[in-house]
Write a protein that holds these residues in place. Structure first.
Motif, mmCIF file in Angstrom:
data_model
loop_
_atom_site.group_PDB
_atom_site.id
_atom_site.type_symbol
_atom_site.label_atom_id
_atom_site.label_comp_id
_atom_site.label_asym_id
_atom_site.label_seq_id
_atom_site.Cartn_x
_atom_site.Cartn_y
_atom_site.Cartn_z
ATOM 1 N N LEU A 68 -5.070 10.523 6.820
ATOM 2 C CA LEU A 68 -4.789 9.529 5.733
ATOM 3 C C LEU A 68 -3.517 9.405 5.248
ATOM 4 O O LEU A 68 -2.884 8.326 5.239
ATOM 5 C CB LEU A 68 -6.109 9.638 4.870
ATOM 6 C CG LEU A 68 -7.174 9.331 5.115
ATOM 7 C CD1 LEU A 68 -8.342 9.508 3.993
ATOM 8 C CD2 LEU A 68 -7.406 7.832 5.487
ATOM 9 N N LEU A 71 -1.373 7.860 7.849
ATOM 10 C CA LEU A 71 -1.643 6.454 7.891
ATOM 11 C C LEU A 71 -0.815 5.765 6.950
ATOM 12 O O LEU A 71 -0.335 4.678 7.058
ATOM 13 C CB LEU A 71 -3.071 6.234 7.650
ATOM 14 C CG LEU A 71 -3.486 4.707 7.711
ATOM 15 C CD1 LEU A 71 -3.249 3.998 9.110
ATOM 16 C CD2 LEU A 71 -5.028 4.648 7.219
ATOM 17 N N VAL A 72 -0.652 6.277 5.730
ATOM 18 C CA VAL A 72 0.174 5.510 4.765
ATOM 19 C C VAL A 72 1.542 5.601 5.065
ATOM 20 O O VAL A 72 2.377 4.643 4.943
ATOM 21 C CB VAL A 72 0.306 6.573 3.481
ATOM 22 C CG1 VAL A 72 1.246 6.169 2.453
ATOM 23 C CG2 VAL A 72 -1.197 6.312 2.715
ATOM 24 N N THR A 110 -2.935 -2.165 -0.374
ATOM 25 C CA THR A 110 -3.627 -1.423 0.716
ATOM 26 C C THR A 110 -3.216 -0.225 0.700
ATOM 27 O O THR A 110 -4.082 0.844 0.598
ATOM 28 C CB THR A 110 -2.843 -1.932 2.184
ATOM 29 O OG1 THR A 110 -3.289 -3.254 2.193
ATOM 30 C CG2 THR A 110 -3.527 -1.085 3.149
ATOM 31 N N GLN A 113 -5.475 1.552 -2.185
ATOM 32 C CA GLN A 113 -6.804 1.751 -1.382
ATOM 33 C C GLN A 113 -6.865 3.117 -0.394
ATOM 34 O O GLN A 113 -7.747 3.800 -0.631
ATOM 35 C CB GLN A 113 -7.007 0.778 -0.723
ATOM 36 C CG GLN A 113 -7.441 -0.734 -1.383
ATOM 37 C CD GLN A 113 -7.688 -2.040 -0.671
ATOM 38 O OE1 GLN A 113 -7.491 -1.974 0.598
ATOM 39 N NE2 GLN A 113 -7.976 -2.835 -1.345
ATOM 40 N N VAL A 114 -5.794 3.381 0.258
ATOM 41 C CA VAL A 114 -5.793 4.527 0.997
ATOM 42 C C VAL A 114 -5.592 5.744 -0.123
ATOM 43 O O VAL A 114 -6.195 6.700 0.521
ATOM 44 C CB VAL A 114 -4.569 4.391 2.152
ATOM 45 C CG1 VAL A 114 -4.390 5.863 2.800
ATOM 46 C CG2 VAL A 114 -4.995 3.180 2.971
ATOM 47 N N LEU A 117 -8.820 6.503 -1.178
ATOM 48 C CA LEU A 117 -9.593 7.416 -0.123
ATOM 49 C C LEU A 117 -9.019 8.945 -0.215
ATOM 50 O O LEU A 117 -10.033 9.673 -0.031
ATOM 51 C CB LEU A 117 -9.244 6.772 1.343
ATOM 52 C CG LEU A 117 -10.586 6.617 1.879
ATOM 53 C CD1 LEU A 117 -11.420 5.714 1.630
ATOM 54 C CD2 LEU A 117 -10.191 6.353 3.416
#
Length: 166
Positions: A68, A71-72, A110, A113-114, A117
């Motif tokens: 994750l 991903l950021v 976005t 939100q990550v 998570l």
């Protein structure tokens, strides 16, 4: 002269784009390496106790956490490239279109939100590793406060960006 420098300074964003993209690739490789070694250790010795099963679950959660974070970095690098460097329209980026990132407000939403998570996964790691302790309760309360704040900010960002688009 100054005008020329400011017009061409957008290329300094290449540094951010390159480092973010390189960081995401490195973190994806690290994540895959850890997962590969975890699978090897699982095949060699399947967890047979509660403690080893929990440790296996915590390691899986840590791999998810690293993914994750990668991903950021990837979202940041692609968005910065698209916003500042690429001269094509935003519609050409399928990655950003899928994530519905059209401006900085969408990017912030976005990424938040990550981040939510990531915090959730970190809490699950804490709960699985240490169980029901007072520290876990404090961590849950702090994560809850952050989650409420992020939901409030995202809701306000979306409503303000919809007002501007209409």
């Amino acid at each position: 002269m100054i005008n020329f420098l400011f017009q061409n300074s957008r290329f300094l964003v290449y540094v951010i784009v390159f480092t973010s993209f390189l960081s995401s690739v490195i973190l994806y490789i690290v994540s895959l390496n850890i997962l590969f070694h975890l699978c090897l250790s699982f095949v060699m010795a399947v967890p047979d106790t509660d403690k080893s099963g929990k440790q296996f679950a915590v390691t899986l959660l840590q791999v998810l956490d690293i993914g994750l974070i990668a991903l950021v970095f990837q979202i940041t690098s692609i968005a910065m490239y698209q916003f500042f460097i690429c001269k094509k329209e935003m519609a050409d980026s399928r990655f950003l279109k899928v994530l519905r990132i059209y401006d900085f407000h969408d990017l912030k939403s976005t990424l938040m939100q990550v981040a939510v998570l990531i915090l959730t996964v970190m809490f699950l790691e804490q709960a699985a590793e240490y169980g029901a302790t007072l520290e876990t309760l404090y961590f849950a309360l702090s994560v809850s406060c952050v989650l409420v704040a992020v939901v409030f900010v995202i809701k306000n960002l979306k409503s303000s960006s919809h007002d501007k688009r209409d």
